[in-house]
Scaffold this active site. Sequence first.
Site, PDB file in Angstrom:
ATOM      1  N   TYR A 137     -13.950   2.907 -31.641  1.00 30.75           N
ATOM      2  CA  TYR A 137     -12.739   2.299 -31.070  1.00 30.75           C
ATOM      3  C   TYR A 137     -11.815   3.389 -30.528  1.00 30.75           C
ATOM      4  O   TYR A 137     -11.394   4.290 -31.260  1.00 30.75           O
ATOM      5  CB  TYR A 137     -11.974   1.460 -32.096  1.00 30.75           C
ATOM      6  CG  TYR A 137     -12.645   0.155 -32.485  1.00 30.75           C
ATOM      7  CD1 TYR A 137     -13.673  -0.398 -31.733  1.00 30.75           C
ATOM      8  CD2 TYR A 137     -12.231  -0.540 -33.608  1.00 30.75           C
ATOM      9  CE1 TYR A 137     -14.281  -1.592 -32.101  1.00 30.75           C
ATOM     10  CE2 TYR A 137     -12.829  -1.740 -33.988  1.00 30.75           C
ATOM     11  CZ  TYR A 137     -13.854  -2.259 -33.223  1.00 30.75           C
ATOM     12  OH  TYR A 137     -14.451  -3.441 -33.596  1.00 30.75           O
TER      13      TYR A 137
HETATM   14  N1  LIG Z   1     -17.792  -5.935 -34.880  1.00 31.11           N
HETATM   15  C1  LIG Z   1     -17.596  -6.124 -33.604  1.00 31.11           C
HETATM   16  O1  LIG Z   1     -18.514  -5.970 -32.773  1.00 31.11           O
HETATM   17  C2  LIG Z   1     -16.231  -6.550 -33.125  1.00 31.11           C
HETATM   18  C3  LIG Z   1     -16.076  -7.063 -31.828  1.00 31.11           C
HETATM   19  C4  LIG Z   1     -14.804  -7.452 -31.429  1.00 31.11           C
HETATM   20  C5  LIG Z   1     -13.740  -7.337 -32.305  1.00 31.11           C
HETATM   21  N2  LIG Z   1     -13.917  -6.817 -33.568  1.00 31.11           N
HETATM   22  C6  LIG Z   1     -12.793  -6.661 -34.517  1.00 31.11           C
HETATM   23  O2  LIG Z   1     -12.047  -7.867 -34.560  1.00 31.11           O
HETATM   24  C7  LIG Z   1     -10.705  -7.630 -34.147  1.00 31.11           C
HETATM   25  C8  LIG Z   1     -10.193  -8.819 -33.390  1.00 31.11           C
HETATM   26  O3  LIG Z   1     -11.029  -9.075 -32.250  1.00 31.11           O
HETATM   27  P1  LIG Z   1     -10.400  -9.534 -30.889  1.00 31.11           P
HETATM   28  O4  LIG Z   1      -9.384  -8.536 -30.449  1.00 31.11           O
HETATM   29  O5  LIG Z   1     -11.514  -9.882 -29.981  1.00 31.11           O
HETATM   30  O6  LIG Z   1      -9.589 -10.831 -31.387  1.00 31.11           O
HETATM   31  P2  LIG Z   1      -9.012 -12.080 -30.648  1.00 31.11           P
HETATM   32  O7  LIG Z   1      -7.946 -12.624 -31.537  1.00 31.11           O
HETATM   33  O8  LIG Z   1     -10.076 -13.012 -30.234  1.00 31.11           O
HETATM   34  O9  LIG Z   1      -8.349 -11.505 -29.300  1.00 31.11           O
HETATM   35  C9  LIG Z   1      -7.257 -10.639 -29.349  1.00 31.11           C
HETATM   36  C10 LIG Z   1      -6.462 -10.765 -28.054  1.00 31.11           C
HETATM   37  O10 LIG Z   1      -5.876 -12.047 -28.032  1.00 31.11           O
HETATM   38  C11 LIG Z   1      -4.595 -11.969 -27.476  1.00 31.11           C
HETATM   39  N3  LIG Z   1      -3.627 -12.477 -28.448  1.00 31.11           N
HETATM   40  C12 LIG Z   1      -3.613 -12.290 -29.784  1.00 31.11           C
HETATM   41  N4  LIG Z   1      -2.583 -12.949 -30.327  1.00 31.11           N
HETATM   42  C13 LIG Z   1      -1.931 -13.566 -29.306  1.00 31.11           C
HETATM   43  C14 LIG Z   1      -0.787 -14.396 -29.223  1.00 31.11           C
HETATM   44  N5  LIG Z   1      -0.088 -14.735 -30.312  1.00 31.11           N
HETATM   45  N6  LIG Z   1      -0.420 -14.860 -28.003  1.00 31.11           N
HETATM   46  C15 LIG Z   1      -1.113 -14.525 -26.891  1.00 31.11           C
HETATM   47  N7  LIG Z   1      -2.202 -13.730 -26.907  1.00 31.11           N
HETATM   48  C16 LIG Z   1      -2.601 -13.257 -28.106  1.00 31.11           C
HETATM   49  C17 LIG Z   1      -4.312 -10.527 -27.128  1.00 31.11           C
HETATM   50  O11 LIG Z   1      -4.632 -10.402 -25.770  1.00 31.11           O
HETATM   51  P3  LIG Z   1      -3.884  -9.453 -24.747  1.00 31.11           P
HETATM   52  O12 LIG Z   1      -4.478  -8.105 -24.984  1.00 31.11           O
HETATM   53  O13 LIG Z   1      -4.268 -10.079 -23.451  1.00 31.11           O
HETATM   54  O14 LIG Z   1      -2.410  -9.515 -25.039  1.00 31.11           O
HETATM   55  C18 LIG Z   1      -5.320  -9.778 -27.961  1.00 31.11           C
HETATM   56  O15 LIG Z   1      -5.718  -8.568 -27.363  1.00 31.11           O
HETATM   57  C19 LIG Z   1     -10.759  -6.318 -33.356  1.00 31.11           C
HETATM   58  O16 LIG Z   1      -9.518  -5.636 -33.370  1.00 31.11           O
HETATM   59  C20 LIG Z   1     -11.820  -5.557 -34.113  1.00 31.11           C
HETATM   60  O17 LIG Z   1     -11.264  -4.971 -35.272  1.00 31.11           O
HETATM   61  C21 LIG Z   1     -15.158  -6.447 -33.982  1.00 31.11           C
END
Ligand SMILES: NC(=O)c1ccc[n+]([C@@H]2O[C@H](COP(=O)([O-])OP(=O)(O)OC[C@H]3O[C@@H](n4cnc5c(N)ncnc54)[C@H](OP(=O)(O)O)[C@@H]3O)[C@@H](O)[C@H]2O)c1
Length: 332
Positions: A63
Site C-alpha cells: 500500500y
Molecule cells: N485484501 C485486499 O486485496 C484488499 C482490497 C481492497 C481493500 N482492502 C482493504 O479494505 C479497506 C477498505 O477497502 P475499500 O477502500 O475498497 O473500501 P470501500 O468502503 O468499499 O471504499 C472506500 C471508498 O469509499 C468512499 N467512501 C467511504 N466512505 C464514504 C462516505 N461516507 N461517503 C462517500 N464516500 C465514501 C471513498 O471514496 P473516495 O476516495 O472517492 O472519497 C473511499 O475511498 C482498504 O483500506 C484495505 O485496507 C483489501
Amino acid sequence: VTRRPLGDTGLRVPRVILGCGSFGGIGSARAHWGGGSEQADAFRLMDAAHELGIDCFDTADAYGGGLSERFIGQWLRTKGSSARDRILMATKVGQPVGSGPKDRGLSRAHLMSQLEASLRNLGVDCVDMYLIHHPDPRTPLEETLSALDEAVRAGKVRHVGACNIRASLMTKALRLSATHGWPRFAWAQNAYNLIQREDEREFLALVADQRLGYTPHSPLAGGWLTGKYAPGAAYPEHSRMGQRPDLYRQFVDDSLHARLGALAEYAEQRGCSMGALAIAWLLSHPDVTAPIVGPRRVEHLDIVAEALSLRISDDERRTIGDLMTDEDRRQR
Ligand SMILES: NC(=O)c1ccc[n+]([C@@H]2O[C@H](COP(=O)([O-])OP(=O)(O)OC[C@H]3O[C@@H](n4cnc5c(N)ncnc54)[C@H](OP(=O)(O)O)[C@@H]3O)[C@@H](O)[C@H]2O)c1
C-alpha cells in the site's frame, strides 16, 4: 464498538476494522504510490477511528509502496509504547513492491524479506495478523505455508490469514496445514458487499463449516454503495472512480444504477443513509466477523458509527440483499 472472536485465533477484533489502503496511495497500484491520504490526514483518520473504539488497523507492504505501513508506525510512535500493545495490526505480503520479477509473490525468500520490512515500517517486533495478499500460482502452497510456519515460530507473526482466495484453494491450504502441523489460514479477507456477492456461492459455507474468521474488504464497493456516483455524470477527479476505475469495471453495468436507486429508496424509508445500510447489512451477516472500512476523510466515519447503531433482522437482510441482486444471478 463490540468485538467478535477472529476464527480460532483467540483474538477478539472490533466489529469494524480500519482499512489503511488509501494512506500514501490508492491500494497497491504503483501509479498511485505517493498519492492518497498524506501523513497528517492519515493521522487524523487513525485518531478518529481509535476514538470510536476501532483498534484494529489493516495495511499491506504494497500500500502506497510502504507508505501506509510507515504512517501507521509513525502514528504508533506518537502514541507511546503502550499503543503497540493496544492496537491490533494486520499486514500483508504478495502484491508487487517493485518492478522486478522477485519483487512480488509468496516465495519463502520474498515473504521473509518483506516481513522484515513490514516489522521495520510498523516499528514492531511481531505482527498480530499476517495475510497473503493474493494467491501466487508460481509458488507451491507448501513453500508459502512452511515459510509462514517459520515466521510464527520465530515470534514475528501471531496468526495467518488469506485474501482474495477461493473456496477450493482455501480448502487445500487448510488440509496442508493440518497434515504438516503448519499454522492454518484462520480467516479470509475477500471482497464482499451488496454488489460483489461471489462469496455467497461457496465461500461463506466454508467459513461457517471451518469456523473461519471473515473480514471482508470494500464494504462500500469503492464508494458506489453510498450513492455518490450519479448515472451519466463524470466521476470527480479525486474520487476512487476518478482514480482507479479499473477496479470496478466488472460490475458497473446498465442495471447497477436501477438497483442502487432501489437501495436508496429503501434507506430513505428506513431513515438511514445508504452507506450505513450497506455496512450494517454486512454486520448483520452471522458469518461476518468485521468488515474493513476504507474512509478517505474523518467525516466518512460518520456512516460507520451510524451502521454500528443499526439493527437488521435476518428477514430484512434477505430483503436488502434481494434489492441488489441482478436478474442474471436470480436466474442462476
Ligand atoms: N485484501 C485486499 O486485496 C484488499 C482490497 C481492497 C481493500 N482492502 C482493504 O479494505 C479497506 C477498505 O477497502 P475499500 O477502500 O475498497 O473500501 P470501500 O468502503 O468499499 O471504499 C472506500 C471508498 O469509499 C468512499 N467512501 C467511504 N466512505 C464514504 C462516505 N461516507 N461517503 C462517500 N464516500 C465514501 C471513498 O471514496 P473516495 O476516495 O472517492 O472519497 C473511499 O475511498 C482498504 O483500506 C484495505 O485496507 C483489501
